[in-house]
Each structure stands twice: as C-alpha cells, then as structure tokens.
Design a protein around this motif. Structure first.
Motif, mmCIF file in Angstrom:
data_model
loop_
_atom_site.group_PDB
_atom_site.id
_atom_site.type_symbol
_atom_site.label_atom_id
_atom_site.label_comp_id
_atom_site.label_asym_id
_atom_site.label_seq_id
_atom_site.Cartn_x
_atom_site.Cartn_y
_atom_site.Cartn_z
ATOM 1 N N LEU A 1 -22.613 41.524 -7.183
ATOM 2 C CA LEU A 1 -21.897 40.132 -7.067
ATOM 3 C C LEU A 1 -22.851 39.279 -6.480
ATOM 4 O O LEU A 1 -23.779 39.396 -5.780
ATOM 5 N N PRO A 2 -22.622 37.879 -7.082
ATOM 6 C CA PRO A 2 -23.813 36.717 -6.412
ATOM 7 C C PRO A 2 -23.594 36.431 -5.277
ATOM 8 O O PRO A 2 -22.314 36.599 -4.704
ATOM 9 N N LYS A 3 -24.547 35.957 -4.540
ATOM 10 C CA LYS A 3 -24.381 35.342 -3.155
ATOM 11 C C LYS A 3 -24.823 33.858 -3.214
ATOM 12 O O LYS A 3 -25.767 33.470 -3.640
ATOM 13 N N LEU A 4 -24.016 33.246 -2.543
ATOM 14 C CA LEU A 4 -23.847 31.701 -2.353
ATOM 15 C C LEU A 4 -24.012 30.949 -1.248
ATOM 16 O O LEU A 4 -23.515 31.559 -0.247
ATOM 17 N N LYS A 5 -24.873 30.158 -1.008
ATOM 18 C CA LYS A 5 -25.086 29.271 0.385
ATOM 19 C C LYS A 5 -23.929 28.340 0.362
ATOM 20 O O LYS A 5 -23.162 28.200 -0.514
ATOM 21 N N HIS A 6 -23.486 27.815 1.523
ATOM 22 C CA HIS A 6 -22.394 27.004 2.023
ATOM 23 C C HIS A 6 -22.463 25.776 1.016
ATOM 24 O O HIS A 6 -21.247 25.574 0.487
ATOM 25 N N ASP A 7 -23.322 25.048 0.859
ATOM 26 C CA ASP A 7 -23.391 23.943 0.133
ATOM 27 C C ASP A 7 -23.092 24.095 -1.416
ATOM 28 O O ASP A 7 -22.458 23.414 -1.992
ATOM 29 N N GLU A 8 -23.763 25.484 -1.957
ATOM 30 C CA GLU A 8 -23.251 25.895 -3.217
ATOM 31 C C GLU A 8 -21.861 26.136 -3.412
ATOM 32 O O GLU A 8 -21.048 25.813 -4.267
ATOM 33 N N MET A 9 -21.154 26.879 -2.283
ATOM 34 C CA MET A 9 -19.868 27.177 -2.315
ATOM 35 C C MET A 9 -19.084 25.829 -2.281
ATOM 36 O O MET A 9 -18.081 25.783 -3.108
ATOM 37 N N MET A 10 -19.219 24.799 -1.314
ATOM 38 C CA MET A 10 -18.417 23.548 -1.617
ATOM 39 C C MET A 10 -18.555 22.819 -3.034
ATOM 40 O O MET A 10 -17.837 22.388 -3.270
#
Length: 255
Positions: free
Chosen positions: A15-24
């Motif tokens: 599964l991919p991992k995303l940073k907070h900004d990418e999530m938003m």
C-alpha cells in the motif's frame, strides 16, 4: 522493512504512503468527484483501518468482515472531513471507523434489541468518548445521562442492551487448577421451587373436595365468589369462608 499483512486478499505491504499535504489534496479532489483520487486515498489509508480492526480481535465475526465494515467508516470519514480545520485525518477517522464497526457488531449480536435502544446506546458511547476526551477522566453513567438529558436508567438499559452475551461456561477467574465459571456464581433456585410445588400439591390434596373445587373455580377459572356460590349451591358467605380456610391450610403447610 514493510510488514506484510494479508486481509481480504490484500497485501498491506504494497500500500502507498502519503504525506499530510498529499492526503489533504486527495481529499479535496475526492470530495469534488475525482474517482481516481478517491481510490488512491482509500488505498493509502487501509493500514489505518487495519490498525483499528486489530482492536476487535477475538470477536465472533471474521476479521475480514470487520475490516470491510471499517472501510465503510473510512469512506464516510473521507466524505465528511473538513480540510479547513487543519486536523490530521486519522484523528477524525479513527472514531468514525470504530463507530461503524461497533454498530456492525451490535447489529450482529444474537440478542436483538430495538432500534431506539441501539440509537440511545450509540449516542451514549459518543457522549462517553467526548466527556473522556474533554476531561481526561473516565465518564460515569451519571455524566453520560446528564450530557444526553436522559434518565440514568435509560442509559444503563441501553448500554446493557448492546453488551455481548456471556456464556455460563466463561471463566470468572483461575486459581491454580481450580477455575470458577460464571455458572458457579449464579444461585440455582430450581430445587427450592420444586420442593415448594410438592408442598403445595400435598396441602391441596388434603383439602376437602368442595374446598379444592372452590379454589379451582376462583383462581384457575377466574370466577367471582357470587358465580361460585350459584354453581355450587351455597351462599357467598360460605364460599368466602371455605376459600379462606383452604388458603390458610395451604399457607401453613408451605410456610
């Protein structure tokens, strides 16, 4: 090193991992109808669902079913999350996922309770979580009832209604090789009731035929003393006297 967990045919290590900004950014796009962003966001947060699912290990429902229900909670959290609050998504999503799983487990309970009771219990759980978050202390039933403006008895009844049933063979505690079960803590009055019934039957057998007939008509057939007097052919006063005598004889034998 990625930890591999297979659930619902899914390898979580991929599964991919995303940073907070990418999530938003993905949430904004998903809420605006971007299906690709929606799918990517959900896939990136399945680890979060898995971590919540593991809290419910040991439940009778399968882990796969609980995980899928948790995914529904994740989707609801994504759809309702407000990016303007500058809040981490996981902080908002975890209670949503837990709530969805708990509702699923309550609905699958072998003991069926009414929708109104389940709704009250759901609001009580939410209130308890909020109180404990605000105060840092364990919420009492009185605190929850006050927050919901409900009687304490209603809150207790609702929370008891969604509790998992306990088997009579569940252990209460262990003391070496000696295990105390739930059934060992319950008083069995069946023998006492059986003996009382024997005493009553014996007392009734010693009554006269007329007294037994009067008791039968009065307490099994539900007839009034006047109706009994007319059917037997004696006065109501005699019926009353015989009835009292018969009841006293039974009472003295049993007590």
């Amino acid at each position: 090193m990625n930890t591999r967990v297979d659930i619902c045919g899914l390898d979580t290590s991929t599964l991919p991992k995303l940073k907070h900004d990418e999530m938003m950014e993905l949430i904004k796009k998903a809420q605006n109808g971007d299906e690709t962003a929606r799918d990517k966001f959900i896939m990136a947060n399945l680890r979060l669902v898995l971590s919540v699912t593991q809290r419910f290990a040991g439940k009778k429902q399968s882990a796969d079913d609980i995980f899928q229900v948790g995914c529904i909670g994740l989707i609801k959290a994504m759809e309702n999350f407000n990016v303007s609050y500058n809040l981490r998504f996981s902080t908002y999503a975890v209670p949503m996922i837990i709530g969805e799983i708990r509702r699923f487990l309550r609905d699958c309970s072998p003991l069926r309770v009414s929708r109104s009771v389940r709704d009250t219990a759901y609001h009580a759980l939410q209130a308890r979580q909020q109180i404990e978050h605000d105060t840092g202390d364990a919420a009492t039933v009185e605190d929850i009832a006050a927050a919901l403006n409900l009687p304490v008895s209603s809150v207790v009844y609702a929370l008891d209604g969604i509790s998992d049933p306990v088997s009579l063979f569940d252990p209460v505690y262990h003391d070496g090789d000696d295990t105390v079960l739930v059934m060992d803590q319950i008083t069995d009055t069946s023998d006492e009731n059986r003996l009382t019934r024997i005493d009553v039957d014996e007392a009734v057998s010693k009554l006269s035929e007329r007294e037994r007939k009067i008791l039968m008509m009065r307490f099994y057939e539900g007839k009034t003393q006047m109706e009994v007097s007319k059917e037997i052919g004696i006065s109501q006063a005699q019926v009353s006297r015989l009835e009292k005598t018969a009841i006293a004889a039974i009472h003295n034998k049993v007590v």
